[in-house]
Every structure is written in structure tokens, then in C-alpha cells.
Design a protein around this motif. Structure first.
Motif, PDB file in Angstrom:
ATOM      1  N   TRP A  60      -1.970   6.664  -3.664  1.00  0.00           N
ATOM      2  CA  TRP A  60      -1.523   8.139  -3.163  1.00  0.00           C
ATOM      3  C   TRP A  60      -2.432   8.837  -4.089  1.00  0.00           C
ATOM      4  O   TRP A  60      -2.684  10.092  -4.040  1.00  0.00           O
ATOM      5  N   GLU A  61      -2.668   8.484  -5.569  1.00  0.00           N
ATOM      6  CA  GLU A  61      -3.114   9.238  -6.386  1.00  0.00           C
ATOM      7  C   GLU A  61      -4.900   9.264  -6.008  1.00  0.00           C
ATOM      8  O   GLU A  61      -5.329  10.542  -6.142  1.00  0.00           O
ATOM      9  N   VAL A  62      -5.546   8.113  -5.952  1.00  0.00           N
ATOM     10  CA  VAL A  62      -6.842   8.060  -5.222  1.00  0.00           C
ATOM     11  C   VAL A  62      -7.054   9.026  -4.099  1.00  0.00           C
ATOM     12  O   VAL A  62      -8.225   9.421  -3.649  1.00  0.00           O
ATOM     13  N   THR A  63      -6.101   8.865  -3.230  1.00  0.00           N
ATOM     14  CA  THR A  63      -6.128   9.541  -1.820  1.00  0.00           C
ATOM     15  C   THR A  63      -6.273  11.022  -2.257  1.00  0.00           C
ATOM     16  O   THR A  63      -6.863  11.746  -1.606  1.00  0.00           O
ATOM     17  N   TRP A  64      -5.265  11.662  -2.982  1.00  0.00           N
ATOM     18  CA  TRP A  64      -5.365  12.917  -3.388  1.00  0.00           C
ATOM     19  C   TRP A  64      -6.817  13.341  -3.899  1.00  0.00           C
ATOM     20  O   TRP A  64      -7.073  14.519  -3.541  1.00  0.00           O
ATOM     21  N   LEU A  79       0.872  -1.100   0.013  1.00  0.00           N
ATOM     22  CA  LEU A  79      -0.018   0.157   0.128  1.00  0.00           C
ATOM     23  C   LEU A  79       0.850   1.186  -0.022  1.00  0.00           C
ATOM     24  O   LEU A  79       0.658   2.324  -0.817  1.00  0.00           O
ATOM     25  N   ILE A  80       1.938   1.199   0.609  1.00  0.00           N
ATOM     26  CA  ILE A  80       2.632   2.558   1.012  1.00  0.00           C
ATOM     27  C   ILE A  80       3.516   2.645  -0.371  1.00  0.00           C
ATOM     28  O   ILE A  80       3.712   3.960  -0.861  1.00  0.00           O
ATOM     29  N   HIS A  81       3.745   1.739  -0.927  1.00  0.00           N
ATOM     30  CA  HIS A  81       4.561   2.020  -2.529  1.00  0.00           C
ATOM     31  C   HIS A  81       3.732   1.723  -3.762  1.00  0.00           C
ATOM     32  O   HIS A  81       4.354   1.853  -4.762  1.00  0.00           O
ATOM     33  N   SER A 100     -11.252   8.659  -9.774  1.00  0.00           N
ATOM     34  CA  SER A 100     -11.147   7.587  -8.608  1.00  0.00           C
ATOM     35  C   SER A 100     -10.759   8.264  -7.284  1.00  0.00           C
ATOM     36  O   SER A 100     -10.036   8.859  -7.127  1.00  0.00           O
ATOM     37  N   VAL A 101     -11.513   7.453  -6.321  1.00  0.00           N
ATOM     38  CA  VAL A 101     -11.251   7.611  -4.967  1.00  0.00           C
ATOM     39  C   VAL A 101     -10.996   6.665  -4.290  1.00  0.00           C
ATOM     40  O   VAL A 101     -11.132   5.533  -4.602  1.00  0.00           O
TER      41      VAL A 101
END
Length: 301
Positions: free
Chosen positions: A75-79, A68-70, A253-254
Motif C-alpha cells: 500500500w505504501e508503494v501503491t500510494w 498482499l492485502i495485509h 519505490s513504486v
């Protein structure tokens, strides 16, 4: 002797009342255990497993969290989720508060307008998606028709990476407007009219009354609505799945949509559970920060 009898009878009555109380609470307690606590515990255990729902689960330790970290998509969907929250929460709450103040001051057709504005929040998202897809249609949609009045070329609202997330945010604001409005109306009913009468006698304008009286006295209600709206925005899924399916590319996407894809399209159930706990951690941290900030503001004022 009589005092002892009274004490025993009171204890029996208390035990009987406790029994009825637990009986009334039982459906909610059982529902919480079955549909909240047990699934949360199972999700936590599965986040340390490799499980595709077809073969037995295999313990992999923290591999899912390391992946998940890598994972750049996470991180794109988190943003995207953060941007969606920034677009919907402040604008939506401001519009809802202004609408609530306006409806609180009108004399006629108050119930009609309350029902009309609240109706979208209880309307099925499937129906909402169909209507808004027609509104956003690049060929005959209402939005592009209005833009044509000003000589602005037609936009591909849902199929352009530049506007897809914004389009979903507009739908989210519109759908939740009535729900937050009802919350603010409830808060406004708790403000004594004596404050407004005193301010009017002092010659305060409507803007000053709103900023100096209404907003400060509504601060607990605003904080509650803010936290609930923030949690709801981080959990957005239905309009993404129905209207854009996360596209084009990953532009709309989220986190919950990516979680759904890993769980039910890629059959990476363990990895999806790790994403779920990432979402849980983000919401928990943001909620704690907001509640701490609200506590500090109460101490100041």
C-alpha cells in the motif's frame, strides 16, 4: 448459370483474400499469443503458487492475495505510484498540449523543434538517468546552482525522502513531453482552419479560441493521451531502478519496482505475480472509469 459461376468465383476470391490477410496478420497474432496472452495466463496461474524458481511450484490457493492485502509495503508503494501519476500526467499533458499548439503556429524551423522535443522520448533511459543524476547532484548540479541565485540552500534531490519522488516525476515529465506533443500535433492537424477563421472574425482572443475551439475538438485525442500516460505512469520502473533504487527507504519505490524486487531479489515469484494482477486491476478500473466518463461527455456535447 452465369450468375452461379460469378458467385463461385467471388467466393474463391474472398477465400484467397482471407488467406493473404491471415498470412499478413500471422506475425502479430503469434507475437501477441507468445508474448502477451500466454505470459498473462502463466502469471495468473503462478499467482496461486509458491514458487522460488529453484524448487517446484506449490499450490497455495489465495494465500498470496491474502498476504498482499495485509502487506503495508504494497500500500505504501501503491500510494507512491498514485502520487507519481498525479504529478506527471496532468502537468505533462498540459505542457505537451501547450507546446504542440505553439509548434503548430510557428512558421520557421518547425521540423527542427519537433525533432528536438521528441528526442528525449526515444533516448535510452540509462543515458537519461546519468544526465539527470548529474543535474540533481547536491554539490555541483545545475538545479542547486540555480537555487543558489535565490539564496536557497542546496537540496539532496535523489537522496532525500521529501524530494526523491518529485525528482523522478520531473524526469518522467521531461522524457515523455515530446511523445505526447506529437500525439497532440496529429490531433491539431485534423481541426479545420475554418473554425479558427470564424472565431477570429467574431473577435475571439487566442485564449478564447484555445479554450472554446481547440480543447473541445481535441477531447478524443486528449482522452487517448491521458489513458496512455496514466498506464505508462503506473508502469514506471526504469528511472526508479536506475536513479534511486526505490530509496531512501521506500520513499520513491513504486508497484513495478516492488514487483521486481519480489520476483528477482527475494525470489517470491508467486507473490510477484499477485502484485502484477493488483496493478492490472488498478489500471483496468481507472481506464474503464475514464472511458465511461468520456462516453458521458460525448452524450452531453
Amino acid at each position: 448459370m452465369s450468375g452461379k459461376a460469378v458467385k463461385i468465383n467471388f467466393k474463391k476470391k474472398l477465400n484467397r483474400d482471407d488467406g493473404w490477410a491471415w498470412l499478413m496478420l500471422a506475425p502479430n497474432v503469434i507475437g501477441f499469443l507468445m508474448f502477451m496472452l500466454v505470459p498473462m495466463a502463466a502469471t495468473f496461474v503462478l499467482s496461486f503458487m509458491q514458487y522460488d524458481m529453484l524448487t517446484p511450484a506449490r499450490f497455495v490457493g489465495s494465500d498470496n492475495y491474502k498476504t498482499l492485502i495485509h502487506d503495508p509495503i504494497v500500500w505504501e508503494v501503491t500510494w507512491n505510484t498514485i502520487v507519481y501519476t498525479i504529478l506527471t500526467v496532468p502537468i505533462g499533458l498540459c505542457l505537451s498540449l501547450l507546446l504542440a499548439v505553439a509548434l503548430d503556429n510557428i512558421r520557421h524551423f518547425k521540423r527542427f523543434f519537433r525533432g528536438a522535443y521528441f528526442l528525449p522520448s526515444i533516448t535510452s533511459m540509462v543515458v537519461v538517468a546519468i544526465v539527470w543524476q548529474w543535474i540533481y547532484n547536491p554539490e555541483y548540479g545545475i538545479f542547486n546552482w540555480v537555487l543558489s541565485w535565490f539564496g536557497i540552500p542546496a537540496q539532496k534531490w535523489l537522496t532525500s525522502s521529501a524530494t526523491s519522488l518529485l525528482s523522478l516525476a520531473i524526469v518522467g515529465i521531461w522524457k515523455k513531453l515530446g511523445y505526447d506533443m506529437i500525439i497532440f500535433l496529429g490531433g491539431l492537424q485534423g481541426i479545420s482552419t475554418s473554425y479558427y477563421e470564424a472565431a477570429q472574425l467574431d473577435g475571439a482572443s487566442k485564449v478564447q479560441i484555445f479554450l472554446r475551439i481547440t480543447v473541445p475538438l481535441l477531447r478524443p485525442t486528449i482522452m487517448f493521451a491521458f489513458i496512455m500516460a496514466m498506464i505508462s505512469s503506473f508502469q514506471v520502473f526504469d528511472q526508479v531502478s536506475l536513479m534511486t533504487k526505490g530509496g531512501p527507504g521506500r520513499s520513491s519505490s513504486v508497484l513495478v519496482h516492488y514487483l521486481y524486487q519480489n520476483a528477482f531479489q527475494y525470489f517470491k515469484m508467486g507473490y510477484a505475480c499477485a502484485i502484477a494482477y493488483l496493478l492490472f486491476a488498478i489500471v483496468l478500473i481507472l481506464t474503464a472509469i475514464n472511458m465511461r466518463q468520456e462516453k458521458r461527455m460525448r452524450e452531453i456535447y
